[in-house]
Design an enzyme around this catalytic site. Structure first.
Site, PDB file in Angstrom:
ATOM      1  N   GLY A  97       1.965   1.973  10.821  1.00  0.00           N
ATOM      2  CA  GLY A  97       2.948   3.051  10.770  1.00  0.00           C
ATOM      3  C   GLY A  97       3.591   3.391  12.097  1.00  0.00           C
TER       4      GLY A  97
ATOM      5  N   GLY B  32       2.636  -1.264   4.387  1.00  0.00           N
ATOM      6  CA  GLY B  32       2.673   0.162   4.082  1.00  0.00           C
ATOM      7  C   GLY B  32       4.098   0.641   3.904  1.00  0.00           C
ATOM      8  N   GLY B  33       4.677   1.166   4.965  1.00  0.00           N
ATOM      9  CA  GLY B  33       5.995   1.803   4.898  1.00  0.00           C
ATOM     10  C   GLY B  33       7.063   0.948   4.216  1.00  0.00           C
TER      11      GLY B  33
ATOM     12  N   ASN C 242       0.869  -1.174   0.000  1.00  0.00           N
ATOM     13  CA  ASN C 242       0.000   0.000   0.000  1.00  0.00           C
ATOM     14  C   ASN C 242       0.905   1.223   0.000  1.00  0.00           C
ATOM     15  OD1 ASN C 242      -1.782   2.057   0.470  1.00  0.00           O
ATOM     16  ND2 ASN C 242      -2.373   1.387   2.527  1.00  0.00           N
ATOM     17  N   TRP C 243       1.033   1.813  -1.157  1.00  0.00           N
ATOM     18  CA  TRP C 243       1.984   2.929  -1.305  1.00  0.00           C
ATOM     19  C   TRP C 243       1.413   4.246  -0.781  1.00  0.00           C
ATOM     20  CZ3 TRP C 243       4.486   2.175  -6.871  1.00  0.00           C
ATOM     21  CH2 TRP C 243       5.174   0.963  -6.888  1.00  0.00           C
ATOM     22  N   LYS C 244       0.151   4.242  -0.430  1.00  0.00           N
ATOM     23  CA  LYS C 244      -0.512   5.445   0.095  1.00  0.00           C
ATOM     24  C   LYS C 244      -0.258   6.634  -0.841  1.00  0.00           C
ATOM     25  CE  LYS C 244      -0.191   3.388   4.626  1.00  0.00           C
ATOM     26  NZ  LYS C 244      -0.262   3.547   6.067  1.00  0.00           N
TER      27      LYS C 244
ATOM     28  N   HIS D 193      -9.679   0.785   4.352  1.00  0.00           N
ATOM     29  CA  HIS D 193      -8.447   1.001   5.124  1.00  0.00           C
ATOM     30  C   HIS D 193      -8.748   1.972   6.263  1.00  0.00           C
ATOM     31  CE1 HIS D 193      -4.417   2.347   6.171  1.00  0.00           C
ATOM     32  NE2 HIS D 193      -3.964   1.263   5.566  1.00  0.00           N
TER      33      HIS D 193
ATOM     34  N   SER E 156       2.898  -2.430  10.450  1.00  0.00           N
ATOM     35  CA  SER E 156       4.330  -2.459  10.792  1.00  0.00           C
ATOM     36  C   SER E 156       4.987  -3.798  10.464  1.00  0.00           C
ATOM     37  CB  SER E 156       4.540  -2.073  12.259  1.00  0.00           C
ATOM     38  OG  SER E 156       4.104  -0.742  12.479  1.00  0.00           O
TER      39      SER E 156
ATOM     40  N   GLU F 286      -5.864  -5.307  10.065  1.00  0.00           N
ATOM     41  CA  GLU F 286      -4.892  -4.253  10.324  1.00  0.00           C
ATOM     42  C   GLU F 286      -5.274  -3.520  11.608  1.00  0.00           C
ATOM     43  OE1 GLU F 286      -2.656  -2.992   6.548  1.00  0.00           O
ATOM     44  OE2 GLU F 286      -4.403  -1.721   6.749  1.00  0.00           O
TER      45      GLU F 286
ATOM     46  N   GLU G 234      -7.241   4.419   7.372  1.00  0.00           N
ATOM     47  CA  GLU G 234      -7.030   5.837   7.053  1.00  0.00           C
ATOM     48  C   GLU G 234      -8.209   6.406   6.266  1.00  0.00           C
ATOM     49  OE1 GLU G 234      -3.076   5.465   5.393  1.00  0.00           O
ATOM     50  OE2 GLU G 234      -2.335   4.895   7.368  1.00  0.00           O
TER      51      GLU G 234
HETATM   52  C1  PEP Z   1      -1.015   0.016   5.993  1.00  0.00           C
HETATM   53  O1  PEP Z   1      -1.212   1.214   6.025  1.00  0.00           O
HETATM   54  O2  PEP Z   1      -1.783  -0.715   5.346  1.00  0.00           O
HETATM   55  C2  PEP Z   1       0.128  -0.507   6.730  1.00  0.00           C
HETATM   56  C3  PEP Z   1       0.115  -1.760   7.077  1.00  0.00           C
HETATM   57  O3  PEP Z   1       1.130   0.370   7.020  1.00  0.00           O
HETATM   58  P1  PEP Z   1       2.512   0.043   7.756  1.00  0.00           P
HETATM   59  O4  PEP Z   1       3.054  -1.230   7.151  1.00  0.00           O
HETATM   60  O5  PEP Z   1       3.387   1.218   7.448  1.00  0.00           O
HETATM   61  O6  PEP Z   1       2.217  -0.120   9.193  1.00  0.00           O
END
Ligand code: PEP
Length: 247
Positions: A170, A230-231, A12-14, A97, A209, A164, A99
């Protein structure tokens, strides 16, 4: 892992990356994708979906989006429909998601309508659920996830579920392995109870994470059929290392 289910590692590149940066990242992921024990999916911002779908066409890396509107068309300024995404070459779409739920006030009913739109357009929905930190501390995590599944998934659901925990996204914090396994078992049980044998074959991803250092232990847990990352998905070596840990 679930016997018979090939893991999926989804990025997920956001809201990150110019087109040039997104293209370079996609090429690096594609270059390292051969022989990995997992399917790969990258979900760039809307704007880059057509270019990346063309760039990655015919290869092992699928392209998805991070949201879609519930309607096929209409007066919805700034939105993108599921048929448009399909037309642009996307095969998957992340929906619900945390967010989106927080920043855009998306309720379970809204998520459910979007999942239905994705299915109608031939997209594979990646439906996200997960509790907040207050809910976890209050002992409500399982109930919250059950409720989100009941209300966010339509009766004809056929897709992927991502667990999640909001507080793990994050933050560098993750639930214990036992806690992840417990929620994934609950999700599996819920999917089987509602969708029968099809629910046994649905992928359940963990997200929050996930990094190269913790991926192997998390991906080895029962009913963890991959990751939503994500990150770490913004660094090709880290994303590929997480996929390698799925073996
Ligand atoms: C996400 O936003 O879907 C996610 C899992 O982010 P991160 O891996 O950065 O926690």
């Amino acid at each position: 892992m679930t016997p018979g289910i090939r893991p999926l590692i989804a990025g997920n590149w956001k809201m990150h990356g110019t087109l040039r940066e997104a293209g370079a990242l996609a090429e690096a992921v594609r270059a390292g994708a051969a022989g990995l024990p997992a399917d790969l999916l990258v979900c760039p911002p809307f704007l880059h979906v057509p270019s990346l779908a063309a760039l990655l066409a015919g290869g092992p890396v699928a392209v998805g989006a991070q949201d879609c509107h519930a309607a096929t068309k209409g007066a919805h300024t700034g939105d993108v429909s599921a048929p448009m995404l399909r037309d642009a070459g996307a095969t998957h779409v992340i929906l619900g998601h945390s967010e989106r739920r927080a920043d855009h006030a998306e309720t379970d009913a809204v998520v459910r309508a979007k999942v239905q739109a994705a299915l109608a357009a031939g997209l594979i929905p990646v439906a996200c659920v997960g509790e907040t930190e207050a809910q976890r501390l209050g002992g409500e995590a399982e109930a919250v996830v059950r409720r989100q599944l009941a209300e966010s998934l339509p009766d004809d659901f056929a897709g992927i579920v991502a667990y999640e925990p909001v507080w793990a996204i994050g933050t560098g914090r993750t639930p214990t392995e036992a806690d992840i396994a417990a929620i994934h078992a609950t999700i599996r049980e819920t999917l089987v109870a509602r969708f029968g044998p099809a629910g046994q074959g649905m992928r359940i991803l963990y997200g929050g994470s996930m990094k190269p250092g913790n991926a192997k232990a998390i991906l080895a847990l029962p009913n963890v059929d991959g990751g939503l990352v994500g990150g770490a998905s913004l660094v090709s070596a880290d994303f590929l290392a997480i996929a390698a840990a799925a073996g």
